[in-house]
Design a protein around this motif. Structure first.
Motif, PDB file in Angstrom:
ATOM      1  N   ALA A  32       0.817  -1.216   0.000  1.00  0.00           N
ATOM      2  CA  ALA A  32       0.000   0.000   0.000  1.00  0.00           C
ATOM      3  C   ALA A  32       0.853   1.269   0.000  1.00  0.00           C
ATOM      4  CB  ALA A  32      -0.957  -0.019   1.193  1.00  0.00           C
ATOM      5  N   THR A  33       2.113   1.153   0.456  1.00  0.00           N
ATOM      6  CA  THR A  33       3.014   2.307   0.365  1.00  0.00           C
ATOM      7  C   THR A  33       3.423   2.487  -1.089  1.00  0.00           C
ATOM      8  OG1 THR A  33       3.834   2.172   2.610  1.00  0.00           O
ATOM      9  CG2 THR A  33       5.336   3.129   0.982  1.00  0.00           C
ATOM     10  N   MET A  34       3.765   1.371  -1.703  1.00  0.00           N
ATOM     11  CA  MET A  34       4.209   1.438  -3.091  1.00  0.00           C
ATOM     12  C   MET A  34       3.117   1.952  -4.027  1.00  0.00           C
ATOM     13  SD  MET A  34       4.823  -1.522  -5.652  1.00  0.00           S
ATOM     14  CE  MET A  34       3.074  -1.497  -5.534  1.00  0.00           C
ATOM     15  N   THR A  35       1.869   1.546  -3.775  1.00  0.00           N
ATOM     16  CA  THR A  35       0.786   2.003  -4.650  1.00  0.00           C
ATOM     17  C   THR A  35       0.241   3.363  -4.200  1.00  0.00           C
ATOM     18  OG1 THR A  35      -0.741   0.668  -3.315  1.00  0.00           O
ATOM     19  CG2 THR A  35       0.022  -0.305  -5.373  1.00  0.00           C
ATOM     20  N   LYS A  36       0.871   3.906  -3.142  1.00  0.00           N
ATOM     21  CA  LYS A  36       0.456   5.218  -2.607  1.00  0.00           C
ATOM     22  C   LYS A  36      -1.021   5.232  -2.219  1.00  0.00           C
ATOM     23  CE  LYS A  36       3.862   8.223  -4.874  1.00  0.00           C
ATOM     24  NZ  LYS A  36       4.879   7.179  -5.063  1.00  0.00           N
ATOM     25  N   THR A  37      -1.432   4.152  -1.561  1.00  0.00           N
ATOM     26  CA  THR A  37      -2.822   4.085  -1.116  1.00  0.00           C
ATOM     27  C   THR A  37      -2.914   3.983   0.405  1.00  0.00           C
ATOM     28  OG1 THR A  37      -2.704   1.701  -1.540  1.00  0.00           O
ATOM     29  CG2 THR A  37      -3.779   3.041  -3.217  1.00  0.00           C
ATOM     30  N   GLY A  38      -1.806   3.564   1.040  1.00  0.00           N
ATOM     31  CA  GLY A  38      -1.865   3.403   2.494  1.00  0.00           C
ATOM     32  C   GLY A  38      -0.501   3.544   3.145  1.00  0.00           C
ATOM     33  N   GLY A  39       0.344   4.390   2.580  1.00  0.00           N
ATOM     34  CA  GLY A  39       1.646   4.662   3.185  1.00  0.00           C
ATOM     35  C   GLY A  39       1.538   5.832   4.157  1.00  0.00           C
ATOM     36  N   ILE A  40       2.700   6.289   4.576  1.00  0.00           N
ATOM     37  CA  ILE A  40       2.708   7.312   5.632  1.00  0.00           C
ATOM     38  C   ILE A  40       1.954   8.582   5.216  1.00  0.00           C
ATOM     39  CG2 ILE A  40       4.961   8.356   5.007  1.00  0.00           C
ATOM     40  CD1 ILE A  40       5.527   8.043   8.128  1.00  0.00           C
ATOM     41  N   ASN A  41       2.110   8.993   3.968  1.00  0.00           N
ATOM     42  CA  ASN A  41       1.427  10.218   3.516  1.00  0.00           C
ATOM     43  C   ASN A  41      -0.081  10.055   3.475  1.00  0.00           C
ATOM     44  OD1 ASN A  41       3.879  11.525   3.146  1.00  0.00           O
ATOM     45  ND2 ASN A  41       4.079  10.701   1.057  1.00  0.00           N
ATOM     46  N   GLU A  42      -0.527   8.882   2.993  1.00  0.00           N
ATOM     47  CA  GLU A  42      -1.971   8.664   2.872  1.00  0.00           C
ATOM     48  C   GLU A  42      -2.617   8.536   4.250  1.00  0.00           C
ATOM     49  OE1 GLU A  42       0.165   8.206  -0.495  1.00  0.00           O
ATOM     50  OE2 GLU A  42       0.332   6.604   0.996  1.00  0.00           O
ATOM     51  N   VAL A  43      -1.856   7.916   5.196  1.00  0.00           N
ATOM     52  CA  VAL A  43      -2.386   7.801   6.552  1.00  0.00           C
ATOM     53  C   VAL A  43      -2.549   9.210   7.134  1.00  0.00           C
ATOM     54  CG1 VAL A  43      -1.849   7.018   8.909  1.00  0.00           C
ATOM     55  CG2 VAL A  43      -1.509   5.466   6.962  1.00  0.00           C
ATOM     56  N   ARG A  44      -1.544  10.042   6.905  1.00  0.00           N
ATOM     57  CA  ARG A  44      -1.596  11.415   7.401  1.00  0.00           C
ATOM     58  C   ARG A  44      -2.791  12.168   6.803  1.00  0.00           C
ATOM     59  NH1 ARG A  44       3.720  13.524   6.019  1.00  0.00           N
ATOM     60  NH2 ARG A  44       4.589  12.262   7.706  1.00  0.00           N
ATOM     61  N   ASP A  45      -2.990  11.991   5.487  1.00  0.00           N
ATOM     62  CA  ASP A  45      -4.107  12.688   4.828  1.00  0.00           C
ATOM     63  C   ASP A  45      -5.453  12.241   5.383  1.00  0.00           C
ATOM     64  OD1 ASP A  45      -2.283  13.966   3.276  1.00  0.00           O
ATOM     65  OD2 ASP A  45      -2.649  12.783   1.445  1.00  0.00           O
ATOM     66  N   LEU A  46      -5.595  10.938   5.572  1.00  0.00           N
ATOM     67  CA  LEU A  46      -6.878  10.439   6.063  1.00  0.00           C
ATOM     68  C   LEU A  46      -7.108  10.923   7.497  1.00  0.00           C
ATOM     69  CD1 LEU A  46      -9.405   8.747   5.484  1.00  0.00           C
ATOM     70  CD2 LEU A  46      -8.224   6.758   6.395  1.00  0.00           C
ATOM     71  N   LYS A  47      -6.015  10.944   8.256  1.00  0.00           N
ATOM     72  CA  LYS A  47      -6.111  11.425   9.639  1.00  0.00           C
ATOM     73  C   LYS A  47      -6.670  12.848   9.656  1.00  0.00           C
ATOM     74  CE  LYS A  47      -3.134  12.515  13.583  1.00  0.00           C
ATOM     75  NZ  LYS A  47      -1.758  12.547  14.065  1.00  0.00           N
ATOM     76  N   LYS A  48      -6.084  13.691   8.818  1.00  0.00           N
ATOM     77  CA  LYS A  48      -6.546  15.087   8.756  1.00  0.00           C
ATOM     78  C   LYS A  48      -8.000  15.169   8.340  1.00  0.00           C
ATOM     79  CE  LYS A  48      -2.270  17.308   7.488  1.00  0.00           C
ATOM     80  NZ  LYS A  48      -1.601  17.487   6.204  1.00  0.00           N
ATOM     81  N   ALA A  49      -8.339  14.406   7.300  1.00  0.00           N
ATOM     82  CA  ALA A  49      -9.710  14.460   6.782  1.00  0.00           C
ATOM     83  C   ALA A  49     -10.705  14.043   7.860  1.00  0.00           C
ATOM     84  CB  ALA A  49      -9.829  13.554   5.557  1.00  0.00           C
ATOM     85  N   LEU A  56     -11.958  11.809  16.561  1.00  0.00           N
ATOM     86  CA  LEU A  56     -10.744  11.839  17.371  1.00  0.00           C
ATOM     87  C   LEU A  56      -9.844  10.685  16.963  1.00  0.00           C
ATOM     88  CD1 LEU A  56      -9.573  13.171  20.181  1.00  0.00           C
ATOM     89  CD2 LEU A  56     -10.128  10.858  21.008  1.00  0.00           C
ATOM     90  N   ILE A  57      -8.619  11.006  16.561  1.00  0.00           N
ATOM     91  CA  ILE A  57      -7.692   9.944  16.167  1.00  0.00           C
ATOM     92  C   ILE A  57      -6.817   9.621  17.381  1.00  0.00           C
ATOM     93  CG2 ILE A  57      -5.907   9.264  14.505  1.00  0.00           C
ATOM     94  CD1 ILE A  57      -8.689   9.867  13.239  1.00  0.00           C
ATOM     95  N   THR A  58      -7.004   8.421  17.929  1.00  0.00           N
ATOM     96  CA  THR A  58      -6.285   8.073  19.162  1.00  0.00           C
ATOM     97  C   THR A  58      -4.830   7.715  18.875  1.00  0.00           C
ATOM     98  OG1 THR A  58      -6.858   5.745  19.005  1.00  0.00           O
ATOM     99  CG2 THR A  58      -8.410   7.158  20.202  1.00  0.00           C
ATOM    100  N   GLY A  59      -4.516   7.444  17.624  1.00  0.00           N
ATOM    101  CA  GLY A  59      -3.137   7.136  17.265  1.00  0.00           C
ATOM    102  C   GLY A  59      -3.081   6.612  15.853  1.00  0.00           C
ATOM    103  N   CYS A  60      -1.891   6.594  15.283  1.00  0.00           N
ATOM    104  CA  CYS A  60      -1.766   5.969  13.971  1.00  0.00           C
ATOM    105  C   CYS A  60      -0.360   5.387  13.810  1.00  0.00           C
ATOM    106  CB  CYS A  60      -2.121   6.922  12.844  1.00  0.00           C
ATOM    107  SG  CYS A  60      -1.178   8.417  12.795  1.00  0.00           S
ATOM    108  N   ILE A  61      -0.292   4.410  12.918  1.00  0.00           N
ATOM    109  CA  ILE A  61       0.979   3.693  12.746  1.00  0.00           C
ATOM    110  C   ILE A  61       1.031   3.138  11.322  1.00  0.00           C
ATOM    111  CG2 ILE A  61      -0.011   1.505  13.545  1.00  0.00           C
ATOM    112  CD1 ILE A  61       2.618   0.789  14.770  1.00  0.00           C
TER     113      ILE A  61
END
Ligand code: SF4
Ligand code: SF4
Lengths: 219, 296
Positions: A32-49, A56-61
């Motif tokens: 998912a990082t390679m396809t840019k669907t669930g890597g660090i950037n996408e997790v960050r974007d979804l968190k913000k959204a 409330l986002i209790t954490g992410c990894i």
């Protein structure tokens, strides 16, 4: 080999988590990082959204490989933030989702749709190479799988829709049987294309498929 | 047992078949009109099976209507919507009702039709379906179990004489011959020279070949088919002929072209007959036969 995914529409994710306010987010460091669907950037974007919608986002990894058994350990290590959440959103393929699901009792929500197990043709270009049919016929089809490369999964040659080497469902896609034909011709093995293939056994291993490896010791 | 259609195929006469496209719905009036109009003018009437993956009244229902009216039906059977269990069941039903000619097709892809999310089955392909029928005729089903009363069909298949590349198409044609196909209805042919070349090859096999004749209703349709329909190639001179027809006369010109081609195929004994497809214009078929100089 990569698990090819695409992101679900945000509306769909929102609908799935309608009843949850506290959420833990998991991404995957491999496919998912390679396809840019669930890597660090996408997790960050979804968190913000999600935060902008009042969640409330209790954490992410981002777990190195979400589908492997280490995932259970990672979830445990982050127990506090995970326990604090009402659900986990997983930005990994369905294997990652199911791995998390088996490591944690509360609801697990997929944020991605898993499309296929793909092989890289050229950088960033993937194609479905195998449907895991359980009875491989690549030895008779010039190493090209008609079950996945032909839209209809035919075995005995091209349908009437084959058009200048392209497939009737999409002029951008090659007709599997033109590919097989050309390759066999190069190898001087066209007689293989004349061979009758009886219907496939679609239950070589009936679903649900499971196996136990007998690992030899000391070899 | 032999079917009326098989008799016609083996009689040495120039065989004429045409087809009926059932409606989307239960108003069968027009379908019955078409059957009535054509049943005595042709040797057999195919009934299409959700052609182009568009859901319609089924082929089996259309064939029963043809029988009811004294016509000779050819059941078109695709592998798109049924697995081997359902195909066999339908063949038992067809035989028991007196439908004894079957055209075995793989079927169009689901996404070209009007239920694009449906599951495409393709448990079998056209070659395997032919084998399946011969197996049923031997008195056992595809699983090897004995039948209580078996079947006998006159079976056919299709071939695209102008497919590109051609060789894999011909290999498949030969597999269909080996699997017991007795007759072939071809994809539309327009270039008789090329088709004659195909026939020189096909003549070595003990099968009857009916050339596909698709009625051209306008120059636009001819260009569209050449650009988009696999294996169809309308030569420029025919497109020009249609384009030069007087206003409102293109369909008449198309009928003339079809008639002319049929007359040539027959006169020069190029093939064993024709299969006339006047998609959505079934009422034009008698005019085509007249234009071909055939008795109607
Ligand atoms: S035939 Fe195709 S689907 Fe089956 S195992 Fe081989 S590559 Fe995979
Ligand atoms: S055009 Fe070729 S790849 Fe496409 S469905 Fe037909 S045989 Fe298969």
């Amino acid at each position: 080999m990569k698990s090819i995914t695409k992101q679900k529409p945000f509306d769909e994710v929102e609908m799935l988590i309608e009843k949850f306010n506290r959420i833990y987010l998991i991404g995957c460091g491999t496919c998912a990082t390679m396809t840019k669907t669930g890597g660090i950037n996408e997790v960050r974007d979804l968190k913000k959204a999600l935060q902008s919608r009042g969640k409330l986002i209790t954490g992410c990894i981002v777990i190195p490989t979400a589908c492997d058994e280490m995932t259970a350990e990672m979830v445990k290590e982050n127990e506090k933030a995970v326990q604090d959440a009402q659900c986990i959103i997983v930005m990994a393929c369905a294997l990652g989702v199911q791995r998390v699901n088996s490591s944690w009792p509360k609801p697990v929500i997929p944020a991605l749709d898993t499309l296929f197990i793909g092989m890289e043709e050229s950088p960033g270009q993937f194609f479905e190479a195998c449907d895991q049919c359980g009875q491989c016929i690549l030895g008779e089809t010039a190493g090209i799988c008609p079950l996945t490369a032909c839209h209809k999964g035919l075995l005995n040659g091209p349908c009437g829709g084959t058009n200048n080497g392209k497939c009737e469902v999409d002029p951008e896609k090659d007709c599997a049987f033109t590919l097989i034909y050309e390759r066999l011709k190069e190898q001087d093995r066209l007689d293989l294309l004349r061979k009758y293939h009886p219907p496939k056994n679609y239950h070589v291993m009936p679903r649900p498929k499971r196996t136990v490896l007998l690992l030899e010791r000391g070899s | 047992m032999t079917t009326r259609f098989r008799q016609a195929l083996n009689s040495g006469k120039f065989v004429i078949t045409s087809e009926i496209g059932p409606p989307k719905g239960t108003n069968l009036e027009k379908m019955y009109q078409h059957i009535d109009l054509l049943k005595d003018k042709v040797d057999a009437l195919n009934v299409t099976d959700h052609q182009s993956s568009v859901m319609r009244f089924p082929s089996m229902g259309g064939c029963l209507a043809v029988l009811e009216n004294g016509g000779e039906p050819v059941l078109q059977m695709t592998c798109r919507d049924r697995n081997r269990i359902a195909l066999q069941g339908d063949l038992l039903l067809a035989y028991s009702k007196g439908i004894k000619n079957v055209l075995c097709l793989t079927g169009d892809a689901v996404p070209v039709g009007d239920h694009r999310a449906a599951k495409g089955i393709f448990d079998l392909d056209s070659v395997q379906l032919l084998h399946l029928i011969r197996r049923l005729e031997g008195g056992t089903d595809f699983g090897g179990n004995e039948l209580l009363g078996s079947v006998e069909f006159c079976t056919g298949a299709t071939v695209t004489p102008e497919a590109i590349p051609l060789e894999p198409q011909l290999f498949k044609f030969e597999k269909k011959v080996d699997a017991g196909a007795e007759f072939f209805q071809t994809q539309a042919v327009y270039d008789l020279e090329k088709f004659t070349g195909f026939m020189q090859y096909a003549r070595q096999f003990p099968v009857k070949i009916l050339a596909g004749i698709v009625l051209l209703s306008s120059a636009r349709m001819a260009r569209y088919m050449t650009a988009h329909v696999p294996g169809i190639n309308v030569p420029q001179n025919l497109i020009d002929e249609l384009a030069q027809a007087p206003k409102g006369g293109a369909l008449q010109k198309g009928i003339e072209i079809a008639g002319r081609m049929i007359a040539t195929l027959k006169k020069e004994s190029i093939c064993d007959g024709v299969h006339i497809m006047a998609i959505n214009r079934e009422e034009a078929v008698p005019d085509i036969l007249v234009a071909a100089g055939l008795p109607v």
